[in-house]
Design a protein around this motif. Sequence first.
Motif, PDB file in Angstrom:
ATOM      1  N   LYS A 404       0.834  -1.214   0.000  1.00 20.80           N
ATOM      2  CA  LYS A 404       0.000   0.000   0.000  1.00 20.80           C
ATOM      3  C   LYS A 404       0.865   1.260   0.000  1.00 20.80           C
ATOM      4  CE  LYS A 404      -4.141  -1.897   2.248  1.00 20.80           C
ATOM      5  NZ  LYS A 404      -4.994  -1.879   3.470  1.00 20.80           N
ATOM      6  N   ILE A 405       1.975   1.224   0.745  1.00 20.64           N
ATOM      7  CA  ILE A 405       2.889   2.372   0.773  1.00 20.64           C
ATOM      8  C   ILE A 405       3.477   2.611  -0.612  1.00 20.64           C
ATOM      9  CG2 ILE A 405       5.137   3.185   1.608  1.00 20.64           C
ATOM     10  CD1 ILE A 405       4.487   1.871   4.290  1.00 20.64           C
ATOM     11  N   ILE A 406       3.901   1.539  -1.270  1.00 19.60           N
ATOM     12  CA  ILE A 406       4.492   1.672  -2.609  1.00 19.60           C
ATOM     13  C   ILE A 406       3.460   2.209  -3.598  1.00 19.60           C
ATOM     14  CG2 ILE A 406       5.450   0.366  -4.554  1.00 19.60           C
ATOM     15  CD1 ILE A 406       6.770  -1.467  -2.427  1.00 19.60           C
ATOM     16  N   GLU A 407       2.244   1.713  -3.496  1.00 19.08           N
ATOM     17  CA  GLU A 407       1.164   2.219  -4.359  1.00 19.08           C
ATOM     18  C   GLU A 407       0.932   3.710  -4.100  1.00 19.08           C
ATOM     19  OE1 GLU A 407      -3.621   1.404  -5.123  1.00 19.08           O
ATOM     20  OE2 GLU A 407      -2.406  -0.079  -4.032  1.00 19.08           O
ATOM     21  N   HIS A 408       1.009   4.106  -2.836  1.00 20.43           N
ATOM     22  CA  HIS A 408       0.823   5.511  -2.479  1.00 20.43           C
ATOM     23  C   HIS A 408       1.961   6.371  -3.038  1.00 20.43           C
ATOM     24  CE1 HIS A 408      -0.329   9.059  -0.253  1.00 20.43           C
ATOM     25  NE2 HIS A 408       0.823   9.072   0.399  1.00 20.43           N
ATOM     26  N   LEU A 409       3.202   5.874  -2.953  1.00 17.72           N
ATOM     27  CA  LEU A 409       4.342   6.610  -3.496  1.00 17.72           C
ATOM     28  C   LEU A 409       4.199   6.792  -5.007  1.00 17.72           C
ATOM     29  CD1 LEU A 409       7.241   4.919  -1.481  1.00 17.72           C
ATOM     30  CD2 LEU A 409       6.457   7.286  -1.240  1.00 17.72           C
ATOM     31  N   GLU A 410       3.743   5.752  -5.678  1.00 20.51           N
ATOM     32  CA  GLU A 410       3.531   5.844  -7.132  1.00 20.51           C
ATOM     33  C   GLU A 410       2.457   6.871  -7.469  1.00 20.51           C
ATOM     34  OE1 GLU A 410       2.660   1.816  -8.157  1.00 20.51           O
ATOM     35  OE2 GLU A 410       4.784   1.209  -8.198  1.00 20.51           O
ATOM     36  N   GLN A 411       1.440   6.940  -6.632  1.00 17.30           N
ATOM     37  CA  GLN A 411       0.373   7.924  -6.856  1.00 17.30           C
ATOM     38  C   GLN A 411       0.895   9.340  -6.640  1.00 17.30           C
ATOM     39  OE1 GLN A 411      -2.416   6.676  -8.024  1.00 17.30           O
ATOM     40  NE2 GLN A 411      -3.336   8.697  -8.362  1.00 17.30           N
ATOM     41  N   LEU A 412       1.727   9.525  -5.613  1.00 12.37           N
ATOM     42  CA  LEU A 412       2.331  10.843  -5.377  1.00 12.37           C
ATOM     43  C   LEU A 412       3.147  11.287  -6.583  1.00 12.37           C
ATOM     44  CD1 LEU A 412       3.591  10.537  -1.661  1.00 12.37           C
ATOM     45  CD2 LEU A 412       1.662  11.907  -2.502  1.00 12.37           C
TER      46      LEU A 412
END
Length: 506
Positions: A404-412
């Motif tokens: 989820k953190i990696i997905e969030h970083l990609e979204q940022l």
Amino acid sequence: MTTNDQDFQFEEATITTIHQAFSQNTLTCTQLVDYYLNRIETLNPILRAVVEVNPDARALAKLADDERDNARGNGAELGALHGVPVLVKDTIGTKDKMGTTAGSYALVGSVVARDATVVEKLRKSGAILLGKASLSEWYKIRSIDHLPNGWCARAGQGVNPYVKSADPCGSSSGSAISVAANLVAVSLGTDTHSSIICPSDHNSAVGLRPTVGLVSRAGVIPISSRQDTVGPICRTVSDCVYVLDAIAGPDPRDEEATTKSSKYIPRGGYKQFLKVDGVRGKRLGIVRHPFVTSLHESTVAQSFEHHLETLRERGATLVDSLEISHIAEILNPHDSGEITAMIADFKHAISKYLNELESSPVRSLAEIIAFNEKNPELEKTNEFGQDGFVEAENMHGNGEEIAKIIEHLEQLCKEGFEKLMKENELDAMVTPGTKAIPVMAIGGYPGITIPAGYDEHGIPFGMLFSGLKGTEPKLIEIGYAFEQATLARKPPLFDSPEWHEDLHIP
């Protein structure tokens, strides 16, 4: 061979001037290596930039001289870096008499199975492995908030060659200090979050952080496969480009990342983008908040405005007062989750690395932690701790959270830097200093920092040009044009009052 090394200007030598001197018989590789070895012997006790010197350096130099003599006789072609001394960061594996230790005593005695791919490529190009450059131990992942920039147990505290009390930054501190202080011709560093750009900026060097996967990481002590990259730290843009041409490319040992990114490598390599007018027609984005506004009315801020005018005069279109969405969160690696993801990646990656070594006194992160606990004086464990290691070791069963953190970083990245670049049709973002580093780090984007001046205390600072993945050609064009227009870099003055008056510089 008749030579006279007095005809050659060793200080600030470039790959071009070195090769010209070789071809004109006014310099041998042996003389060049001897010069750098003497500089290291004289200055390294103060600068702490080199962990160890290659005991075979002079023999390799003699071999290079013989190869050059033979090539003259039979017309053989030599490698693009033939005879050029290079230091590599002490996390880049070399299958020779040198160690690969991340600056830590825990890995002293470990033996790598083979050269790192970048070292194979350097050797193939004819470069001379002069030694291992110092760093912030274990890339600071051991204790991100407490381990000093530029410190490692094996070499001690790295020192900024311009102002002793200034931050040398990290983690590729030794690579940057060494080229800045003319201890070597060129160097290699690695970058996960800021480790090429920051030390280059702080030590008046050119640092090129390639797109993740453009250069193989095989054989390099890892942190994060998503963010790790290997790149050159040199005194000039052209030297960085010559090194990049030698080390970039696909590698079956780092297949997924290098296959994906090798499509970006232009036919004919990167030298073709060394254009004095390379900034003409480029659209450069300026994000003032927080990168410029935080500087207030400092010398750096004034210089930045002056440099913007230079870029404008050279034909760039400046798109001013832009904003990056969620920038406050992006710039705080604790808030964005970047550090948590890095530590999780490290736990898996370091275990794999240690188990692939031919031999090693430690085979797990737990054993590294135990070594540090048993050797607090060697490793300064009581002063600097190892909370990052302990946190990584204690991570269990949180794969879903990390995903989820990696997905969030990609979204940022998509909503932030990528949106900024695409909507404004930018070739690069230009920022002063190092504050924009997290923007590049979380997305695996490339950047190049160029010496831009010195503040009121004499501390160096750079101009950072950042782009989307694969935009190295544009960044090289812009960076080279800026460098040639400003020529801001100056070598450090070791005879100034703050340095030892009796220090003899060969």
